[in-house]
Design an enzyme around this catalytic site. Structure first.
Site, mmCIF file in Angstrom:
data_model
loop_
_atom_site.group_PDB
_atom_site.id
_atom_site.type_symbol
_atom_site.label_atom_id
_atom_site.label_comp_id
_atom_site.label_asym_id
_atom_site.label_seq_id
_atom_site.Cartn_x
_atom_site.Cartn_y
_atom_site.Cartn_z
ATOM 1 N N GLN A 130 10.353 9.228 -44.726
ATOM 2 C CA GLN A 130 9.891 8.853 -46.061
ATOM 3 C C GLN A 130 9.024 9.971 -46.652
ATOM 4 O O GLN A 130 7.944 10.247 -46.133
ATOM 5 C CB GLN A 130 9.062 7.564 -45.965
ATOM 6 C CG GLN A 130 8.464 7.113 -47.280
ATOM 7 C CD GLN A 130 7.517 5.937 -47.091
ATOM 8 O OE1 GLN A 130 6.889 5.814 -46.036
ATOM 9 N NE2 GLN A 130 7.420 5.080 -48.082
ATOM 10 N N GLY A 131 9.487 10.589 -47.714
ATOM 11 C CA GLY A 131 8.734 11.677 -48.349
ATOM 12 C C GLY A 131 8.035 11.203 -49.611
ATOM 13 O O GLY A 131 8.534 11.419 -50.718
ATOM 14 N N TYR A 132 6.899 10.538 -49.437
ATOM 15 C CA TYR A 132 6.112 10.051 -50.584
ATOM 16 C C TYR A 132 4.797 10.846 -50.707
ATOM 17 O O TYR A 132 4.574 11.558 -51.661
ATOM 18 C CB TYR A 132 5.774 8.565 -50.390
ATOM 19 C CG TYR A 132 6.780 7.565 -50.919
ATOM 20 C CD1 TYR A 132 8.139 7.829 -50.924
ATOM 21 C CD2 TYR A 132 6.366 6.325 -51.398
ATOM 22 C CE1 TYR A 132 9.057 6.892 -51.394
ATOM 23 C CE2 TYR A 132 7.260 5.382 -51.872
ATOM 24 C CZ TYR A 132 8.604 5.667 -51.869
ATOM 25 O OH TYR A 132 9.491 4.718 -52.329
ATOM 26 N N SER A 133 3.909 10.681 -49.692
ATOM 27 C CA SER A 133 2.541 11.196 -49.808
ATOM 28 C C SER A 133 2.504 12.716 -49.855
ATOM 29 O O SER A 133 3.313 13.400 -49.229
ATOM 30 C CB SER A 133 1.705 10.740 -48.608
ATOM 31 O OG SER A 133 1.774 9.353 -48.454
ATOM 32 N N SER A 165 6.166 10.330 -41.469
ATOM 33 C CA SER A 165 6.331 9.795 -40.113
ATOM 34 C C SER A 165 7.676 10.207 -39.528
ATOM 35 O O SER A 165 8.711 10.032 -40.176
ATOM 36 C CB SER A 165 6.271 8.263 -40.130
ATOM 37 O OG SER A 165 5.097 7.834 -40.739
ATOM 38 N N GLU A 248 8.506 -1.787 -47.564
ATOM 39 C CA GLU A 248 7.704 -1.164 -46.501
ATOM 40 C C GLU A 248 6.548 -2.088 -46.093
ATOM 41 O O GLU A 248 6.290 -2.286 -44.907
ATOM 42 C CB GLU A 248 7.147 0.188 -46.980
ATOM 43 C CG GLU A 248 6.295 0.857 -45.916
ATOM 44 C CD GLU A 248 5.775 2.235 -46.319
ATOM 45 O OE1 GLU A 248 5.918 2.614 -47.500
ATOM 46 O OE2 GLU A 248 5.219 2.925 -45.447
ATOM 47 N N GLU A 385 -7.638 -1.238 -49.474
ATOM 48 C CA GLU A 385 -8.294 -1.313 -50.790
ATOM 49 C C GLU A 385 -7.252 -1.327 -51.900
ATOM 50 O O GLU A 385 -7.373 -2.079 -52.883
ATOM 51 C CB GLU A 385 -9.246 -0.106 -50.997
ATOM 52 C CG GLU A 385 -10.494 -0.099 -50.121
ATOM 53 C CD GLU A 385 -10.210 0.350 -48.686
ATOM 54 O OE1 GLU A 385 -9.097 0.851 -48.403
ATOM 55 O OE2 GLU A 385 -11.103 0.199 -47.832
#
Ligand SMILES: Cc1cc2nc3c(=O)[nH]c(=O)nc-3n(C[C@H](O)[C@H](O)[C@H](O)COP(=O)(O)OP(=O)(O)OC[C@H]3O[C@@H](n4cnc5c(N)ncnc54)[C@H](O)[C@@H]3O)c2cc1C
Length: 400
Positions: A130-133, A165, A248, A385
């Site tokens: 997963q290439g998000y952050s 990950s 997710e 949060e």
């Protein structure tokens, strides 16, 4: 015999007779198999087990038959899960293909995209990352900067992702990239799929507090994707990205719900057993009354959460998409898992603080690392949060 009874009988025949005939020894319930081009085998028969199940659509029982799934309704899909659990078999295949990009493709992909990618996911041929952050885009994900330049059918990708990950083990990535910086930050984002086996993609593992390196930095230098692998259109990726996050968060919540369910199926209560072993017993009860109370509380909360997750899984199988309430599962499941680890720490005391050496047995050493790993649960998939913000806004409709 009803259709349901016939289905169960055929399934049992296959699981109890055909599988052992073909595989010899079956994988144990803890053998998580992620598939991929270079699969890691938690058990010698894991790969073949996955293939045999996939041939019958049983790696993805409720996905449509035309893409290789089982095409089963909610009731039959539940029978598959129940029989696997009863026979102490693992799920035949896990990973981000099954839990994240597969469901998202079913929701947003074109027929061509589904035909291309879903069968490979179902057969465990391709492992996904997963290439998000990015270093400056975590909670504020829409601030992402890694770029996608469209050049005809080709897309040229540059920039960096972080915390990807298992990127070092993955074959393909689903990710979000900026194709236009002109408008609002949620605009000009493209959700695309790309093959990681190419010269423009470099993966560097990051070592974590637990001692393991399952997370990576991923660098793109003129890497390439194809416009046929853009999901939901160029510049319209934010909608897809948010929908995938729903899958997710449900998956992360369910991970702990399923863990709790599995613990319910073993005889007795493993936490109570640990309590007796490390604290001793008095009149048949765990000697320390305060920790005894905590064990009872965590055990009850796990039971309730497992049942709640089971209800939600049933709703998902009936076609209900995860909504903002998946944030509630994510918070509760991850905090419950951390409470469990803190409790085990209290039960085992200093025996649960070993890193290596002869003074600790294997399960104590594993527990130390698992406890440290659990600290990341309330960060991955969006921090607690951020989940609270989502619940406040989209579930409770509180003012900003
Ligand atoms: C174990 C693990 C696995 C991961 N796997 C992946 C992966 O496979 N792919 C991927 O793309 N990413 C992955 N991530 C990254 C993860 O999604 C981000 O770490 C997460 O979204 C938080 O972003 P950040 O680390 O940049 O923290 P920040 O966003 O910088 O947050 C720092 C702190 O500020 C708080 N905060 C930020 N904004 C707000 C706000 N608006 N209101 C209240 N508090 C706020 C946060 O809660 C946090 O406590 C993983 C992370 C972990 C820990």
């Amino acid at each position: 015999m009803t259709d349901v009874e016939r289905f169960r009988a055929e399934l049992i025949e296959f699981l109890e007779r055909e599988l052992p005939r073909q595989l010899g020894e079956l994988p144990p319930p803890t053998a998580d198999y992620w598939g991929g081009r270079k699969p890691e085998l938690p058990h010698p028969s894991s790969r073949r087990f996955c293939e045999l199940m996939a041939e019958r659509g049983l790696t993805a029982p409720s996905w449509p038959k035309e893409y290789g799934g089982g095409g089963l309704d909610k009731e039959l899909a539940k029978i598959v899960q129940a029989e696997l659990r009863r026979l102490r078999l693992p799920l035949p295949l896990i990973g981000f293909g099954m839990s994240m990009i597969g469901p998202t493709l079913l929701q947003f992909g074109t027929d061509e995209q589904k035909r291309e990618h879903l069968p490979k996911i179902i057969r465990g041929e391709i492992r996904w990352a997963q290439g998000y952050s990015e270093p400056n885009a975590g909670s504020d994900l829409a601030s992402l900067q890694a770029s996608a330049r469209i050049a005809g059918d080709d897309i040229v990708i540059n920039g960096q992702k972080i915390w990807t990950s298992y990127a070092d083990k993955a074959d393909w990535m689903f990710g979000i990239f900026r194709n236009d910086s002109g408008g609002k930050k949620q605009e000009g984002i493209t959700f695309l799929l790309l093959d990681m086996a190419q010269p423009g993609v470099e993966v560097r593992p990051i070592k974590l507090i637990s001692g393991a390196s399952p997370f990576c930095e991923t660098f793109f230098t003129d890497a390439h994707a194809h416009t046929r692998d853009v999901i939901h259109g160029i510049g319209r990726g934010w909608t897809v990205a948010k929908a995938l996050l729903g899958h997710e968060r449900t998956m992360i919540g369910d991970l702990f719900g399923a863990g709790s369910r599995a613990r319910q199926t073993v005889a007795g209560n493993p936490l109570a057993d640990l309590g007796r072993e490390y604290l001793g017993a008095r009149d048949g009860q765990i000697a320390d009354p305060v920790l005894r109370d905590r064990i009872a509380q965590v055990s009850m909360d796990e039971r309730c959460f497992a049942l709640t997750m089971q209800r939600s899984t049933d709703a998902a199988k009936a076609g209900q998409k995860p909504g903002p309430e998946s944030s509630i599962f994510k918070i509760y499941g991850t905090e419950l898992n951390q409470r469990r680890h803190e409790l085990v720490l209290a039960l085992r005391g200093p025996q649960c603080l070993g890193w290596d050496g002869a003074g600790f047995d294997d399960s104590e050493l594993t527990q130390t690392r698992d406890w440290l790993r659990s600290r990341g649960n309330t960060i991955e998939g969006g921090t607690s949060e951020v989940q609270l913000n989502i619940i406040a806004k989209h579930v409770l409709a509180l003012p900003d």
